[in-house]
Scaffold this active site. Structure first.
Site, mmCIF file in Angstrom:
data_model
loop_
_atom_site.group_PDB
_atom_site.id
_atom_site.type_symbol
_atom_site.label_atom_id
_atom_site.label_comp_id
_atom_site.label_asym_id
_atom_site.label_seq_id
_atom_site.Cartn_x
_atom_site.Cartn_y
_atom_site.Cartn_z
ATOM 1 N N HIS A 138 43.000 -18.719 -52.021
ATOM 2 C CA HIS A 138 43.435 -17.624 -52.887
ATOM 3 C C HIS A 138 43.005 -17.931 -54.322
ATOM 4 C CE1 HIS A 138 46.968 -20.441 -53.067
ATOM 5 N NE2 HIS A 138 46.706 -20.283 -54.347
HETATM 6 P P1 TYD Z 1 50.667 -20.798 -50.981
HETATM 7 O O1 TYD Z 1 50.573 -20.904 -52.457
HETATM 8 O O2 TYD Z 1 49.946 -19.659 -50.327
HETATM 9 O O3 TYD Z 1 50.190 -22.159 -50.291
HETATM 10 P P2 TYD Z 1 48.783 -22.931 -50.306
HETATM 11 O O4 TYD Z 1 47.961 -22.400 -51.419
HETATM 12 O O5 TYD Z 1 49.145 -24.355 -50.474
HETATM 13 O O6 TYD Z 1 48.130 -22.741 -48.985
HETATM 14 O O7 TYD Z 1 52.196 -20.769 -50.577
HETATM 15 C C1 TYD Z 1 52.627 -20.857 -49.228
HETATM 16 C C2 TYD Z 1 54.018 -20.240 -49.132
HETATM 17 O O8 TYD Z 1 54.946 -20.960 -49.942
HETATM 18 C C3 TYD Z 1 54.063 -18.786 -49.593
HETATM 19 O O9 TYD Z 1 54.904 -18.074 -48.693
HETATM 20 C C4 TYD Z 1 54.716 -18.840 -50.930
HETATM 21 C C5 TYD Z 1 55.566 -20.097 -50.875
HETATM 22 N N1 TYD Z 1 55.651 -20.779 -52.195
HETATM 23 C C6 TYD Z 1 56.807 -20.668 -52.942
HETATM 24 O O10 TYD Z 1 57.799 -20.019 -52.541
HETATM 25 N N2 TYD Z 1 56.873 -21.309 -54.146
HETATM 26 C C7 TYD Z 1 55.821 -22.029 -54.639
HETATM 27 O O11 TYD Z 1 55.918 -22.603 -55.762
HETATM 28 C C8 TYD Z 1 54.618 -22.118 -53.859
HETATM 29 C C9 TYD Z 1 53.427 -22.891 -54.360
HETATM 30 C C10 TYD Z 1 54.573 -21.480 -52.641
#
Ligand code: TYD
Length: 147
Positions: free
Chosen positions: A65
């Site tokens: 992302h």
């Molecule tokens: P995401 O940022 O998409 O993970 P990555 O980039 O590591 O693959 O986040 C995964 C899930 O966790 C998403 O449902 C949102 C949640 N999340 C939070 O609630 N708070 C946070 O600070 C982060 C980074 C993620």
């Protein structure tokens, strides 16, 4: 380093060249080392959130992302992994493998975290609280955003 300039970056125009690896301070001791990070002192934004990624199964990819406004510093607090950055034109891959190295990721860049070593921990310092509306999760939308 000018923190204010960094915060004013236009995320539609940022490139992989806006990202860089910082050598964080090291306080070395035969009984173990310390790396301190203080707001604005070592990094070009105010830290509002810290999170860490762990227990990543072998072969998994995280990230996938971009963020519209968020600045981040990514640290391999333990082990190693690669960060793939894409700005709509150019790719850059940065291997993080030391707890005193931090990758500054500007807003407006697609990122993927890959090749996690077993037991690795990705520590992330972020310039804002979690906000789903700041994410661009669709790759085609991202490419249009950067045109
Ligand atoms: P995401 O940022 O998409 O993970 P990555 O980039 O590591 O693959 O986040 C995964 C899930 O966790 C998403 O449902 C949102 C949640 N999340 C939070 O609630 N708070 C946070 O600070 C982060 C980074 C993620």
């Amino acid at each position: 380093m000018n923190s204010r300039n960094s915060l004013e970056l236009d995320s539609r125009k940022t490139t992989t060249y806006d990202c860089f690896v910082l050598n964080l301070p090291r306080i070395e001791n035969r009984a173990g080392n310390i790396t301190p990070i203080e707001n604005f002192k070592q990094i070009p934004f105010e830290i509002k959130r810290v999170y860490y990624l762990y227990d990543v199964p072998g072969g998994e990819t995280r990230g996938g992302h971009a963020h519209k406004r968020l600045h981040q510093l990514i640290i391999a607090a333990s082990g190693s992994f690669d960060v793939l950055l894409y700005d709509g034109r150019n790719n850059k891959i940065v291997n993080l493998n030391r707890p005193y190295l931090g990758l500054y990721v500007a807003p407006g860049l697609w990122r993927e975290l890959i090749n996690f070593s077993s037991g690795s921990i990705s520590l992330v310092l972020a310039s804002d609280l979690y906000d789903e509306s700041d994410y661009i999760r669709n790759y085609n939308f991202f490419k249009k955003y950067k045109e």
